[in-house]
Design a protein around this motif. Structure first.
Motif, PDB file in Angstrom:
ATOM      1  N   GLY A  86      27.706  40.837  23.482  1.00  0.00           N
ATOM      2  CA  GLY A  86      27.293  42.225  23.650  1.00  0.00           C
ATOM      3  C   GLY A  86      27.253  42.985  22.340  1.00  0.00           C
ATOM      4  O   GLY A  86      26.308  43.739  22.078  1.00  0.00           O
ATOM      5  N   SER A  87      28.252  42.784  21.493  1.00  0.00           N
ATOM      6  CA  SER A  87      28.294  43.526  20.233  1.00  0.00           C
ATOM      7  C   SER A  87      27.206  43.062  19.281  1.00  0.00           C
ATOM      8  O   SER A  87      26.631  43.856  18.528  1.00  0.00           O
ATOM      9  CB  SER A  87      29.670  43.395  19.576  1.00  0.00           C
ATOM     10  N   PHE A  88      26.881  41.763  19.302  1.00  0.00           N
ATOM     11  CA  PHE A  88      25.817  41.251  18.437  1.00  0.00           C
ATOM     12  C   PHE A  88      24.472  41.815  18.870  1.00  0.00           C
ATOM     13  O   PHE A  88      23.699  42.331  18.041  1.00  0.00           O
ATOM     14  CB  PHE A  88      25.790  39.724  18.480  1.00  0.00           C
ATOM     15  N   ASP A  89      24.179  41.743  20.159  1.00  0.00           N
ATOM     16  CA  ASP A  89      22.909  42.274  20.660  1.00  0.00           C
ATOM     17  C   ASP A  89      22.784  43.765  20.377  1.00  0.00           C
ATOM     18  O   ASP A  89      21.710  44.254  20.002  1.00  0.00           O
ATOM     19  CB  ASP A  89      22.786  42.027  22.163  1.00  0.00           C
ATOM     20  N   ALA A  90      23.883  44.503  20.552  1.00  0.00           N
ATOM     21  CA  ALA A  90      23.853  45.949  20.329  1.00  0.00           C
ATOM     22  C   ALA A  90      23.551  46.268  18.869  1.00  0.00           C
ATOM     23  O   ALA A  90      22.768  47.173  18.568  1.00  0.00           O
ATOM     24  CB  ALA A  90      25.183  46.567  20.752  1.00  0.00           C
ATOM     25  N   ALA A  91      24.158  45.507  17.960  1.00  0.00           N
ATOM     26  CA  ALA A  91      23.921  45.748  16.540  1.00  0.00           C
ATOM     27  C   ALA A  91      22.476  45.432  16.157  1.00  0.00           C
ATOM     28  O   ALA A  91      21.849  46.170  15.388  1.00  0.00           O
ATOM     29  CB  ALA A  91      24.887  44.911  15.710  1.00  0.00           C
ATOM     30  N   ILE A  92      21.939  44.326  16.686  1.00  0.00           N
ATOM     31  CA  ILE A  92      20.559  43.946  16.383  1.00  0.00           C
ATOM     32  C   ILE A  92      19.584  45.015  16.872  1.00  0.00           C
ATOM     33  O   ILE A  92      18.651  45.417  16.160  1.00  0.00           O
ATOM     34  CB  ILE A  92      20.222  42.578  17.011  1.00  0.00           C
ATOM     35  N   ARG A  93      19.808  45.509  18.099  1.00  0.00           N
ATOM     36  CA  ARG A  93      18.916  46.537  18.650  1.00  0.00           C
ATOM     37  C   ARG A  93      19.051  47.844  17.891  1.00  0.00           C
ATOM     38  O   ARG A  93      18.045  48.504  17.578  1.00  0.00           O
ATOM     39  CB  ARG A  93      19.212  46.748  20.136  1.00  0.00           C
ATOM     40  N   ARG A  94      20.288  48.239  17.609  1.00  0.00           N
ATOM     41  CA  ARG A  94      20.515  49.529  16.939  1.00  0.00           C
ATOM     42  C   ARG A  94      19.849  49.578  15.568  1.00  0.00           C
ATOM     43  O   ARG A  94      19.316  50.608  15.157  1.00  0.00           O
ATOM     44  CB  ARG A  94      22.019  49.767  16.804  1.00  0.00           C
ATOM     45  N   LEU A  95      19.856  48.465  14.875  1.00  0.00           N
ATOM     46  CA  LEU A  95      19.296  48.421  13.530  1.00  0.00           C
ATOM     47  C   LEU A  95      17.842  47.949  13.501  1.00  0.00           C
ATOM     48  O   LEU A  95      17.249  47.859  12.425  1.00  0.00           O
ATOM     49  CB  LEU A  95      20.149  47.499  12.656  1.00  0.00           C
ATOM     50  N   GLY A  96      17.282  47.658  14.680  1.00  0.00           N
ATOM     51  CA  GLY A  96      15.893  47.207  14.733  1.00  0.00           C
ATOM     52  C   GLY A  96      15.656  45.893  14.030  1.00  0.00           C
ATOM     53  O   GLY A  96      14.625  45.700  13.368  1.00  0.00           O
ATOM     54  N   GLU A  98      15.423  42.798  15.479  1.00  0.00           N
ATOM     55  CA  GLU A  98      14.981  41.722  16.362  1.00  0.00           C
ATOM     56  C   GLU A  98      14.018  40.761  15.664  1.00  0.00           C
ATOM     57  O   GLU A  98      14.186  39.531  15.729  1.00  0.00           O
ATOM     58  CB  GLU A  98      14.314  42.289  17.624  1.00  0.00           C
ATOM     59  N   GLU A  99      13.002  41.283  15.009  1.00  0.00           N
ATOM     60  CA  GLU A  99      12.030  40.415  14.335  1.00  0.00           C
ATOM     61  C   GLU A  99      12.661  39.692  13.159  1.00  0.00           C
ATOM     62  O   GLU A  99      12.397  38.500  12.930  1.00  0.00           O
ATOM     63  CB  GLU A  99      10.830  41.233  13.854  1.00  0.00           C
ATOM     64  N   ALA A 100      13.524  40.393  12.403  1.00  0.00           N
ATOM     65  CA  ALA A 100      14.192  39.763  11.258  1.00  0.00           C
ATOM     66  C   ALA A 100      15.077  38.603  11.717  1.00  0.00           C
ATOM     67  O   ALA A 100      15.149  37.564  11.047  1.00  0.00           O
ATOM     68  CB  ALA A 100      15.025  40.792  10.504  1.00  0.00           C
ATOM     69  N   LEU A 101      15.740  38.761  12.852  1.00  0.00           N
ATOM     70  CA  LEU A 101      16.582  37.688  13.376  1.00  0.00           C
ATOM     71  C   LEU A 101      15.743  36.472  13.740  1.00  0.00           C
ATOM     72  O   LEU A 101      16.107  35.332  13.412  1.00  0.00           O
ATOM     73  CB  LEU A 101      17.361  38.182  14.594  1.00  0.00           C
ATOM     74  N   LEU A 106      13.882  30.927  12.540  1.00  0.00           N
ATOM     75  CA  LEU A 106      12.775  30.014  12.251  1.00  0.00           C
ATOM     76  C   LEU A 106      12.906  29.410  10.857  1.00  0.00           C
ATOM     77  O   LEU A 106      12.606  28.225  10.649  1.00  0.00           O
ATOM     78  CB  LEU A 106      11.440  30.748  12.378  1.00  0.00           C
ATOM     79  N   HIS A 107      13.345  30.212   9.905  1.00  0.00           N
ATOM     80  CA  HIS A 107      13.519  29.715   8.534  1.00  0.00           C
ATOM     81  C   HIS A 107      14.536  28.577   8.513  1.00  0.00           C
ATOM     82  O   HIS A 107      14.308  27.532   7.867  1.00  0.00           O
ATOM     83  CB  HIS A 107      13.981  30.848   7.624  1.00  0.00           C
ATOM     84  N   LYS A 108      15.638  28.731   9.216  1.00  0.00           N
ATOM     85  CA  LYS A 108      16.650  27.679   9.268  1.00  0.00           C
ATOM     86  C   LYS A 108      16.095  26.436   9.965  1.00  0.00           C
ATOM     87  O   LYS A 108      16.340  25.299   9.532  1.00  0.00           O
ATOM     88  CB  LYS A 108      17.910  28.195   9.975  1.00  0.00           C
ATOM     89  N   TYR A 109      15.366  26.647  11.040  1.00  0.00           N
ATOM     90  CA  TYR A 109      14.816  25.521  11.799  1.00  0.00           C
ATOM     91  C   TYR A 109      13.835  24.709  10.944  1.00  0.00           C
ATOM     92  O   TYR A 109      13.810  23.472  11.012  1.00  0.00           O
ATOM     93  CB  TYR A 109      14.130  26.032  13.059  1.00  0.00           C
TER      94      TYR A 109
END
Length: 200
Positions: A86-96, A98-101, A106-109
């Protein structure tokens, strides 16, 4: 983003994530380096990656709610920030982010095919030089050039006999660009190591 998680530290040789385990915790590495290994059905370990400060661990399983694909071991004392799902998803959404993640994942893959090609096509000396460069580059702001892996761990990572690693390291020591001590492997000349890593 780090304020959404909780700080944690662990000593060298600690296991952060287990291959096959179900856990949606995500770790952000703040200090220290880790190795990521996949264990084949027969028990043989295959090194998948070296990660360092700024990297995420466990984000694949967090995204698809599946089991971890590999095991993560600390190479040295590490400082992390641990996120619940929950805290990870909240931080990703709050800071916008999603695309960077997704780009980061993909870069790691996309690094996986290159590692597989190197394992199949390069000689042991070049692969070992590439591994040591990868370890050093995982934490480029460090003041030292210590390699926090034993000779046995290096040989396991490369899938070769330890005697081959010992012989190559002795040659490099005699050439003056590494130092070997009790529990110590230090690169003294990165340029010389890079030349061996880039040989064709």
């Amino acid at each position: 983003m780090l304020t959404n998680g909780s700080r944690s530290s662990c000593k060298a040789g600690s296991r952060l994530l287990d291959q096959g385990a179900i856990s949606e915790r995500v770790y952000a590495l703040v200090n220290g380096r880790v190795r990521i290994s996949y264990t084949e059905p027969g028990g043989h370990e295959v090194l998948m990656a070296i990660r360092g400060p700024g990297d995420l661990l466990g984000e694949y399983a967090q995204q698809d709610h599946g089991a971890h694909m590999a095991t993560v071991w600390t190479l040295e004392h590490c400082e992390t920030v641990v996120f619940t799902p929950g805290s990870f998803d909240a931080a990703i959404r709050r800071l916008g982010l999603e695309e960077a993640l997704q780009q980061y994942i993909l870069h790691k893959y996309r690094q996986i095919p290159k590692r597989l090609w190197q394992a199949s096509n390069l000689q042991t000396e070049q692969r070992m030089a590439l591994l040591l460069m990868e370890i050093l580059n995982a934490d480029p702001v460090r003041n030292d050039a210590a390699v926090p892996m034993t000779q046995q761990q290096i040989s396991d990572a490369l899938g070769v006999a330890r005697s081959s690693v010992t012989r190559l390291l002795a040659n490099w020591r005699d050439a003056g660009f590494i130092r070997i001590g009790r529990g110590l492997l230090e690169v003294l000349d990165r340029a010389a190591l890079a030349r061996r890593a880039s040989r064709t």
